[in-house]
Design a protein around this motif. Structure first.
Motif, PDB file in Angstrom:
ATOM      1  N   TRP A  98       0.835  -1.210   0.000  1.00  0.00           N
ATOM      2  CA  TRP A  98       0.000   0.000   0.000  1.00  0.00           C
ATOM      3  C   TRP A  98       0.870   1.262   0.000  1.00  0.00           C
ATOM      4  CZ3 TRP A  98      -4.602   0.387  -1.627  1.00  0.00           C
ATOM      5  CH2 TRP A  98      -5.570  -0.609  -1.407  1.00  0.00           C
ATOM      6  N   LYS A  99       1.980   1.196   0.720  1.00  0.00           N
ATOM      7  CA  LYS A  99       2.894   2.347   0.749  1.00  0.00           C
ATOM      8  C   LYS A  99       3.474   2.605  -0.636  1.00  0.00           C
ATOM      9  CE  LYS A  99       6.825   1.943   2.966  1.00  0.00           C
ATOM     10  NZ  LYS A  99       7.803   1.893   4.088  1.00  0.00           N
ATOM     11  N   ILE A 100       3.829   1.539  -1.352  1.00  0.00           N
ATOM     12  CA  ILE A 100       4.354   1.680  -2.713  1.00  0.00           C
ATOM     13  C   ILE A 100       3.317   2.334  -3.615  1.00  0.00           C
ATOM     14  CG2 ILE A 100       5.104   0.411  -4.765  1.00  0.00           C
ATOM     15  CD1 ILE A 100       6.231  -1.727  -2.815  1.00  0.00           C
ATOM     16  N   ILE A 101       2.083   1.858  -3.533  1.00  0.00           N
ATOM     17  CA  ILE A 101       1.003   2.400  -4.370  1.00  0.00           C
ATOM     18  C   ILE A 101       0.757   3.867  -4.035  1.00  0.00           C
ATOM     19  CG2 ILE A 101      -1.473   2.223  -4.852  1.00  0.00           C
ATOM     20  CD1 ILE A 101      -1.051  -0.873  -4.316  1.00  0.00           C
ATOM     21  N   ALA A 102       0.791   4.209  -2.740  1.00  0.00           N
ATOM     22  CA  ALA A 102       0.571   5.600  -2.336  1.00  0.00           C
ATOM     23  C   ALA A 102       1.682   6.512  -2.856  1.00  0.00           C
ATOM     24  CB  ALA A 102       0.488   5.683  -0.808  1.00  0.00           C
ATOM     25  N   ILE A 103       2.930   6.044  -2.768  1.00  0.00           N
ATOM     26  CA  ILE A 103       4.056   6.852  -3.264  1.00  0.00           C
ATOM     27  C   ILE A 103       3.945   7.048  -4.773  1.00  0.00           C
ATOM     28  CG2 ILE A 103       6.562   6.874  -3.618  1.00  0.00           C
ATOM     29  CD1 ILE A 103       6.835   5.427  -0.923  1.00  0.00           C
ATOM     30  N   CYS A 104       3.628   5.976  -5.486  1.00  0.00           N
ATOM     31  CA  CYS A 104       3.488   6.077  -6.944  1.00  0.00           C
ATOM     32  C   CYS A 104       2.340   7.016  -7.324  1.00  0.00           C
ATOM     33  CB  CYS A 104       3.256   4.696  -7.552  1.00  0.00           C
ATOM     34  SG  CYS A 104       4.699   3.616  -7.474  1.00  0.00           S
ATOM     35  N   PHE A 105       1.238   6.941  -6.582  1.00  0.00           N
ATOM     36  CA  PHE A 105       0.111   7.851  -6.816  1.00  0.00           C
ATOM     37  C   PHE A 105       0.559   9.301  -6.671  1.00  0.00           C
ATOM     38  CE2 PHE A 105      -3.198  10.530  -4.997  1.00  0.00           C
ATOM     39  CZ  PHE A 105      -4.231  10.410  -5.920  1.00  0.00           C
ATOM     40  N   CYS A 106       1.302   9.597  -5.614  1.00  0.00           N
ATOM     41  CA  CYS A 106       1.746  10.975  -5.370  1.00  0.00           C
ATOM     42  C   CYS A 106       2.715  11.452  -6.449  1.00  0.00           C
ATOM     43  CB  CYS A 106       2.396  11.077  -3.993  1.00  0.00           C
ATOM     44  SG  CYS A 106       1.232  10.870  -2.623  1.00  0.00           S
ATOM     45  N   ILE A 107       3.582  10.563  -6.925  1.00  0.00           N
ATOM     46  CA  ILE A 107       4.518  10.943  -7.989  1.00  0.00           C
ATOM     47  C   ILE A 107       3.755  11.294  -9.257  1.00  0.00           C
ATOM     48  CG2 ILE A 107       6.355  10.107  -9.514  1.00  0.00           C
ATOM     49  CD1 ILE A 107       7.291   8.357  -7.155  1.00  0.00           C
ATOM     50  N   VAL A 108       2.790  10.444  -9.615  1.00  0.00           N
ATOM     51  CA  VAL A 108       2.002  10.693 -10.822  1.00  0.00           C
ATOM     52  C   VAL A 108       1.140  11.947 -10.650  1.00  0.00           C
ATOM     53  CG1 VAL A 108       0.267   9.730 -12.380  1.00  0.00           C
ATOM     54  CG2 VAL A 108       2.030   8.254 -11.434  1.00  0.00           C
ATOM     55  N   LYS A 133      13.931   2.291 -10.240  1.00  0.00           N
ATOM     56  CA  LYS A 133      14.079   3.283  -9.173  1.00  0.00           C
ATOM     57  C   LYS A 133      15.126   4.328  -9.534  1.00  0.00           C
ATOM     58  CE  LYS A 133      14.930   3.767  -4.210  1.00  0.00           C
ATOM     59  NZ  LYS A 133      15.110   3.063  -2.914  1.00  0.00           N
ATOM     60  N   SER A 134      16.250   3.895 -10.074  1.00  0.00           N
ATOM     61  CA  SER A 134      17.314   4.838 -10.447  1.00  0.00           C
ATOM     62  C   SER A 134      16.832   5.814 -11.504  1.00  0.00           C
ATOM     63  CB  SER A 134      18.533   4.069 -10.974  1.00  0.00           C
ATOM     64  OG  SER A 134      19.041   3.184 -10.010  1.00  0.00           O
ATOM     65  N   VAL A 135      16.136   5.297 -12.516  1.00  0.00           N
ATOM     66  CA  VAL A 135      15.625   6.148 -13.588  1.00  0.00           C
ATOM     67  C   VAL A 135      14.545   7.091 -13.066  1.00  0.00           C
ATOM     68  CG1 VAL A 135      14.288   6.121 -15.734  1.00  0.00           C
ATOM     69  CG2 VAL A 135      16.243   4.586 -15.460  1.00  0.00           C
ATOM     70  N   SER A 177      10.352  15.200  -2.891  1.00  0.00           N
ATOM     71  CA  SER A 177       9.861  13.819  -2.942  1.00  0.00           C
ATOM     72  C   SER A 177      10.965  12.813  -3.258  1.00  0.00           C
ATOM     73  CB  SER A 177       8.756  13.699  -3.998  1.00  0.00           C
ATOM     74  OG  SER A 177       7.674  14.556  -3.703  1.00  0.00           O
ATOM     75  N   ILE A 178      12.039  13.296  -3.846  1.00  0.00           N
ATOM     76  CA  ILE A 178      13.169  12.403  -4.140  1.00  0.00           C
ATOM     77  C   ILE A 178      13.659  11.719  -2.868  1.00  0.00           C
ATOM     78  CG2 ILE A 178      15.610  12.399  -4.787  1.00  0.00           C
ATOM     79  CD1 ILE A 178      14.943  14.420  -6.957  1.00  0.00           C
ATOM     80  N   LEU A 179      13.659  12.425  -1.753  1.00  0.00           N
ATOM     81  CA  LEU A 179      14.113  11.853  -0.480  1.00  0.00           C
ATOM     82  C   LEU A 179      13.217  10.692  -0.054  1.00  0.00           C
ATOM     83  CD1 LEU A 179      14.898  15.193   1.424  1.00  0.00           C
ATOM     84  CD2 LEU A 179      16.507  13.674   0.243  1.00  0.00           C
ATOM     85  N   VAL A 180      11.907  10.849  -0.278  1.00  0.00           N
ATOM     86  CA  VAL A 180      10.956   9.784   0.073  1.00  0.00           C
ATOM     87  C   VAL A 180      11.167   8.571  -0.822  1.00  0.00           C
ATOM     88  CG1 VAL A 180       8.510   9.172   0.248  1.00  0.00           C
ATOM     89  CG2 VAL A 180       9.276  11.474   0.885  1.00  0.00           C
ATOM     90  N   VAL A 181      11.314   8.816  -2.112  1.00  0.00           N
ATOM     91  CA  VAL A 181      11.521   7.726  -3.066  1.00  0.00           C
ATOM     92  C   VAL A 181      12.822   6.989  -2.755  1.00  0.00           C
ATOM     93  CG1 VAL A 181      11.961   7.178  -5.507  1.00  0.00           C
ATOM     94  CG2 VAL A 181      10.187   8.826  -4.889  1.00  0.00           C
ATOM     95  N   LEU A 182      13.856   7.743  -2.461  1.00  0.00           N
ATOM     96  CA  LEU A 182      15.170   7.153  -2.174  1.00  0.00           C
ATOM     97  C   LEU A 182      15.115   6.226  -0.968  1.00  0.00           C
ATOM     98  CD1 LEU A 182      18.066   7.357  -3.312  1.00  0.00           C
ATOM     99  CD2 LEU A 182      18.507   9.142  -1.615  1.00  0.00           C
ATOM    100  N   LYS A 183      14.356   6.624   0.037  1.00  0.00           N
ATOM    101  CA  LYS A 183      14.319   5.864   1.284  1.00  0.00           C
ATOM    102  C   LYS A 183      13.250   4.775   1.297  1.00  0.00           C
ATOM    103  CE  LYS A 183      13.828   6.388   6.294  1.00  0.00           C
ATOM    104  NZ  LYS A 183      13.572   7.318   7.420  1.00  0.00           N
ATOM    105  N   GLU A 184      12.085   5.048   0.734  1.00  0.00           N
ATOM    106  CA  GLU A 184      10.935   4.173   0.943  1.00  0.00           C
ATOM    107  C   GLU A 184      10.549   3.295  -0.245  1.00  0.00           C
ATOM    108  OE1 GLU A 184       9.681   3.861   3.820  1.00  0.00           O
ATOM    109  OE2 GLU A 184      10.523   5.584   4.859  1.00  0.00           O
ATOM    110  N   LEU A 185      10.871   3.705  -1.465  1.00  0.00           N
ATOM    111  CA  LEU A 185      10.394   2.957  -2.636  1.00  0.00           C
ATOM    112  C   LEU A 185      11.393   1.873  -3.021  1.00  0.00           C
ATOM    113  CD1 LEU A 185       7.868   3.207  -4.482  1.00  0.00           C
ATOM    114  CD2 LEU A 185       9.343   4.337  -6.150  1.00  0.00           C
TER     115      LEU A 185
END
Length: 445
Positions: A28-38, A94-96, A196-204
């Motif tokens: 669910w956390k992955i889906i929420a992060i992806c939703f916020c990025i989009v 993730k890197s891209v 948001s890069i900090l969140v992606v780096l740590k959590e995704l």
């Protein structure tokens, strides 16, 4: 057994466990992060639409200048998806994603510092490149970590972030422009993805497929444990994770075999005209109604298209999930958009009637486009699905470029003529998808 076969089997086992299991809090956390990025992607791509009337006046721009400004962003979007899509397969999603977010965050921020159209057009192109990488990678991760039984609704949630971001941009613009100038929309639109890069780096997490392919046993084990999957359910070892399991991507020629050629052409037509109409509406409604309504009212009108699309995406997804007649449902939705687009001129003088009409146009076009993104793989054989969808989306992106550009020509006419032309796109989409439905029902047994 070969290394390649072992790795392929391992990923299949992982995929099966995810599909059969329940959704963990980590997923669910992955889906929420992806939703916020989009969502941030949608906000950034639509900023210029909401401030177009201001730019036109302050920078003394003609419609042709605005066409180039709109087109530069979606051109970058198309090229970015092509470039970063290939890089994601090679270097990891993730890197891209991180590079894409850095690129469009910085370029969006810089848009607020310029005061001439040429620099703005260039920076919007760079922004589009970054957005073109971030959005499909986010959706791919959302799909990969979703169980099959919930995948359509969860991917709909991911895609809806884009329309939510566009809609939110309209309401946020009204609030911000009462206090500050238009440059601050770009500043905020740039800072948010950078933070948001900090969140992606740590959590995704990285793509499971990529971790299997490069043999990252330790990282793969960590991710699986976070999803509550037991390691002893999968035959993991460093030895059989060394070699990639991905087979050679089939050539585009597989889309033009005797079985696929008609379906391919119909799908390309549907994608092209659907996104052409969507971007025509998103970018040119603010300019069409600029002299009739205030900027605040115009921005809310524009926000109705993506807002209706968000609601439509979920309702259509649920309906398709239950009734299964996906292409017939989408054909009917686009047919409804045809009638609604023809109806716009008759309510254009009544603000609230126009709001409702544009909401349902968004429901039938943007909502159906979301459904089309998700069901289009089903028309192809398994080996051709990625290639088929990739080329169909490229056709759609070409349509978005054409729509962004020809708006200047269509906007020179009356509102009635503008929407009459747009309605043609709606009926063409409907006919193309109805053709796919009939072909699959009558020809493919």
């Amino acid at each position: 057994m070969s290394h390649k076969g072992s790795s392929s089997s391992i990923y299949s086992q992982i995929r099966l466990l995810i599909d059969q299991g329940e959704i963990s809090s980590f997923q669910w956390k992955i889906i929420a992060i992806c939703f916020c990025i989009v969502l941030l992607d949608g906000f950034d791509i639509a900023i210029v639409a909401y401030i177009a009337p201001l730019l036109k006046k302050e920078l003394s721009l003609g419609s042709q200048h605005l066409s180039y400004l709109f087109m530069s962003g979606v051109l970058g979007l198309m090229l970015g998806s092509m470039i970063f899509g290939s890089l994601a397969d090679k270097f990891g999603r993730k890197s891209v994603l991180l590079i894409s977010m850095l690129l469009y965050g910085v370029s969006t921020f810089l848009c607020g510092l310029v005061d001439n159209i040429d620099a703005l057009i260039f920076l919007r192109f760079i922004t589009g490149l970054g957005l073109g990488g971030a959005m499909p990678v986010s959706i791919a991760l959302c799909a990969e970590y979703s169980p099959e039984k919930h995948r359509m609704l969860l991917c709909t949630l991911g895609w809806s972030g884009f329309t939510v971001g566009i809609a939110a941009g309209g309401f946020f613009s009204n609030f911000l422009l009462e206090q500050l100038n238009w440059s601050w929309l770009f500043y905020i639109g740039g800072v948010l993805p950078l933070l948001s890069i900090l969140v992606v780096l740590k959590e995704l997490p990285e793509s499971l497929e990529y971790l299997v392919r490069i043999g990252e046993h330790r990282k793969l084990s960590t991710v699986l444990k976070k999803m509550n999957l037991q390691m002893n359910d999968i035959a993991l070892s460093t030895e059989n994770l060394v070699w990639g399991y991905i087979e050679k991507v089939p050539s585009v020629r597989c889309l033009f075999t005797r079985d696929n050629i008609l379906l391919t052409l119909l799908l390309w037509v549907a994608f092209f005209f659907s996104l052409m109409v969507f971007y025509l509406l998103t970018y040119w409604i603010p300019l069409l109604f600029d002299e009739r309504y205030s900027l605040k009212e115009v921005n809310i009108l524009t926000a109705m298209i993506p807002l209706g699309g968000t609601v439509g995406a979920f309702i259509l997804a649920v309906f398709i999930d239950r009734k299964k007649a996906a292409f017939l449902t989408l054909a009917i939705s686009y047919l409804a958009s045809f009638g609604l687009l023809l109806f716009v001129p008759s309510v254009s003088g009544d603000y609230y009637s126009l709001l409702i009409c544009l909401f349902f146009i968004g429901f039938t076009i943007a909502g159906a486009q979301n459904g089309l993104n998700l069901v289009s793989p089903t028309i192809y054989q398994a080996y051709a699905r990625a290639t088929g969808v990739g080329w169909a989306m490229s056709s759609g992106r070409l349509g978005s470029i054409v729509g962004s550009y020809i708006g200047a020509l269509l906007a020179q006419n009356s509102i009635e003529t503008f929407f009459n032309y747009l309605s043609i796109g709606g009926i063409i989409c409907s006919m193309a998808l109805f053709g796919i439905f009939l072909y699959r029902k009558l020809v493919v047994i």
